[in-house]
Design a protein around this motif. Structure first.
Motif, PDB file in Angstrom:
ATOM      1  N   GLU A   1      -1.394  -5.805  10.791  1.00 25.50           N
ATOM      2  CA  GLU A   1      -0.264  -6.590  11.273  1.00 25.50           C
ATOM      3  C   GLU A   1      -0.057  -6.314  12.758  1.00 25.50           C
TER       4      GLU A   1
ATOM      5  N   PHE B   1      -6.047  -4.438   6.071  1.00 27.33           N
ATOM      6  CA  PHE B   1      -5.263  -5.539   6.641  1.00 27.33           C
ATOM      7  C   PHE B   1      -4.511  -4.992   7.847  1.00 27.33           C
TER       8      PHE B   1
ATOM      9  N   TYR C   1      -0.885 -10.998   1.630  1.00 22.23           N
ATOM     10  CA  TYR C   1      -1.971 -10.246   2.241  1.00 22.23           C
ATOM     11  C   TYR C   1      -3.105 -10.032   1.248  1.00 22.23           C
TER      12      TYR C   1
ATOM     13  N   ILE D   1      -2.849  -0.877   4.953  1.00 21.24           N
ATOM     14  CA  ILE D   1      -2.279  -1.790   5.943  1.00 21.24           C
ATOM     15  C   ILE D   1      -1.887  -0.990   7.172  1.00 21.24           C
TER      16      ILE D   1
ATOM     17  N   THR E   1       3.087  -8.584   0.797  1.00 15.37           N
ATOM     18  CA  THR E   1       1.814  -7.972   0.415  1.00 15.37           C
ATOM     19  C   THR E   1       1.050  -8.835  -0.587  1.00 15.37           C
TER      20      THR E   1
END
Length: 403
Positions: free
Chosen positions: A91, A89, A378, A3, A375
Motif C-alpha cells: 500500500e 501486497f 487485496y 502487507i 483485505t
C-alpha cells in the motif's frame, strides 16, 4: 498475506493517521495477515506490535512545515525496505511523491494507493474557490490531475474512503477507483459514555445557561480545518442562543484560533488527549459536533461523533458531509461563516435534533469492518498467498529487529 503499508504521514504524536495505523496493527493479524507499517522517522527502527505486526521507521528528513513529521525523500530507502520485507501486497497511503516511488518499485507484488488525503480540496479549492469555479480550478491544476492519472496506471487499485471523493476521482479520469469506507475503533465511541458530572463542569466553564447546548470540535489545528471560522461562527451564534464550544486539538493554527475566540467566554480550547476513552466520554457528554473542513476524505471525527449519538453540523462537501445521513444533523455552505452561524442557531429548532441518534449510533461502521473489506479486495489480487511463519528480512533489518 504479508502487507507492507508505506505510510508517509504517520507520526507518533497523534492524528487520524495514527488512529488508523494503530488499529490496523491489531486488526490485520486478527484476520490472518502480517502487516508492516513503513514510515519515515528520525532513525531506522523496528518495533514489534504483537504477532504479525511491525512498525518500521526509516531515517528521513523532518517535514519543514510541521516538525512532528518526517517525509520520504529517498526512493532507494523505500525500494530497499520493500525488497527486504518481501511483501505479498503493498500500500501507499499518500498521493504525493512517496506513491510515485512505490509505483516505481520493481517488485512483483500488486499494490494499492490509499487516498487518505485530498490535496485539491485541502489547498486548490480552498485557496481559489472565491475567484474560480471548481471546473476552472481543475483546469488550472491539470498537472496534478495528470499525476493522479499516472498513479492510477501504476497501481492495481486506488482506494477511496468516501463516495464523494470516488466520484471526483472518476470524473478526473482515474479508472481503478474503489470505495472502501473507513470506520471507528470498535467498542470505544458510544452514547452510554456520557458523563453527567463532566457535562455540568463544561456548562460551568463555558458559562452556559441550563437550556444551552455544547458543541464539540475535534481535529488538527491546520489551515484546511477552518477552525478560526468555526470559532467566530460559534461566538456570533452565542449572542442569539445559549451555545458553547469545546475545541480539542493542536497544530500551527493555534494562535489564530485563540485570537478568533478572544472575548467569547463560551469557547474553551483544549489540548488533545492520547486517551481515546477520555475523548469518547467528552464527545458523548456534548450535544452536537461542529466541523469546518470540506476536504476530509472520510470524516473520521464525524463518524466517531455519530457513534457517540451526536447530530452533526458539517460543510456541504467532502467526507464529513458523506456522514450526514437522514436526520443526522445539518449541513451549511462550505467555507461560509455566516451560513455556519445560522445553521448553529437553526439546530435549536430542528425537529428531533438532539434525540433518536442512539439507535443510529449502533449502526456506525467500524474500522475492523473496513479492514476486512479491504483485505478481501487485496486477497483477490494475490491468489494463493500464505502468511510467512517467520519474518524474512535482510541483515540490516534483522539487526534492528533484534535491538
Amino acid at each position: 498475506m504479508r502487507i507492507v503499508d508505506v505510510c508517509a504521514f504517520y507520526t507518533p504524536h497523534g492524528g487520524g493517521v495514527k488512529t488508523y495505523v494503530e488499529r490496523k496493527l491489531k486488526a490485520l493479524p486478527a484476520l490472518g495477515h502480517e502487516i508492516i507499517v513503513l514510515a519515515p522517522g528520525r532513525h531506522d527502527s523496528v518495533e514489534r506490535r504483537g504477532p504479525g505486526a511491525l512498525l518500521v521507521t526509516v531515517a528521513q528528513p523532518t517535514l519543514p512545515v510541521d516538525r512532528r513529521y518526517h517525509y520520504f525523500t529517498d526512493r532507494n530507502a523505500i525500494h530497499d525496505a520493500l525488497d527486504a520485507w518481501r511483501p505479498d501486497f503493498v500500500e501507499a497511503s499518500s498521493p504525493w511523491s512517496s506513491a510515485t516511488k512505490v509505483a516505481q518499485w520493481q517488485g512483483s507484488a500488486p499494490r494499492a494507493l490509499m487516498m487518505h488525503a485530498d490535496p485539491l480540496s485541502s489547498y486548490a479549492y480552498r485557496w481559489l474557490g472565491g475567484v474560480a469555479s471548481r471546473a476552472r480550478i481543475d483546469q488550472m491544476c491539470g498537472g496534478f490531475w495528470a499525476h493522479l492519472r499516472a498513479l492510477d496506471r501504476g497501481f492495481d487499485l486506488v482506494v477511496s474512503p468516501g463516495a464523494s471523493l470516488s466520484r471526483r476521482l472518476g470524473a478526473g479520469g482515474l479508472e481503478k477507483v474503489v470505495t472502501v469506507p473507513l470506520g471507528v475503533e470498535p467498542g470505544i465511541f458510544r452514547p452510554g459514555r456520557a458523563d453527567p458530572d463532566l457535562r455540568r463542569k463544561l456548562f460551568d466553564r463555558l458559562m452556559l445557561a441550563g437550556d444551552g447546548i455544547i458543541l464539540a470540535g475535534v481535529g488538527r489545528f491546520g489551515a484546511e480545518k477552518r477552525w478560526p471560522m468555526v470559532v467566530r461562527a460559534v461566538a456570533q451564534a452565542s449572542r442569539r442562543r445559549p451555545v458553547g464550544l469545546v475545541l480539542i486539538g493542536a497544530g500551527g493554527e493555534r494562535a489564530r484560533i485563540v485570537a478568533a475566540a478572544a472575548g467569547c467566554s463560551h469557547i474553551e480550547i483544549m489540548e488533545p488527549t492520547a486517551n481515546r476513552g477520555e475523548l469518547a466520554t467528552l464527545l458523548a457528554s456534548c450535544d452536537a459536533l461542529v466541523h469546518g473542513c470540506e476536504s476530509e476524505t472520510f470524516g473520521l471525527v464525524a463518524s466517531e461523533a455519530r457513534a457517540s449519538g451526536l447530530p452533526l453540523i458539517v460543510p456541504d462537501r467532502g467526507g464529513a458531509f458523506d456522514q450526514l445521513g437522514a436526520g443526522a444533523g445539518l449541513a451549511y455552505r462550505a467555507g461560509d461563516q455566516t451560513a455556519l452561524r445560522d445553521t448553529i442557531v437553526r439546530l435549536f429548532d430542528a425537529p428531533g435534533a438532539f434525540g433518536g441518534h442512539e439507535r443510529a449510533a449502533a449502526r456506525v461502521r467500524t474500522m475492523d469492518q473496513h479492514f476486512a473489506d479491504l483485505t478481501e479486495r487485496y486477497a483477490a489480487l494475490v491468489p494463493g498467498a500464505a502468511v510467512v511463519p517467520e519474518w524474512t528480512v535482510t541483515p540490516r533489518f534483522v539487526e534492528a529487529l533484534s535491538a
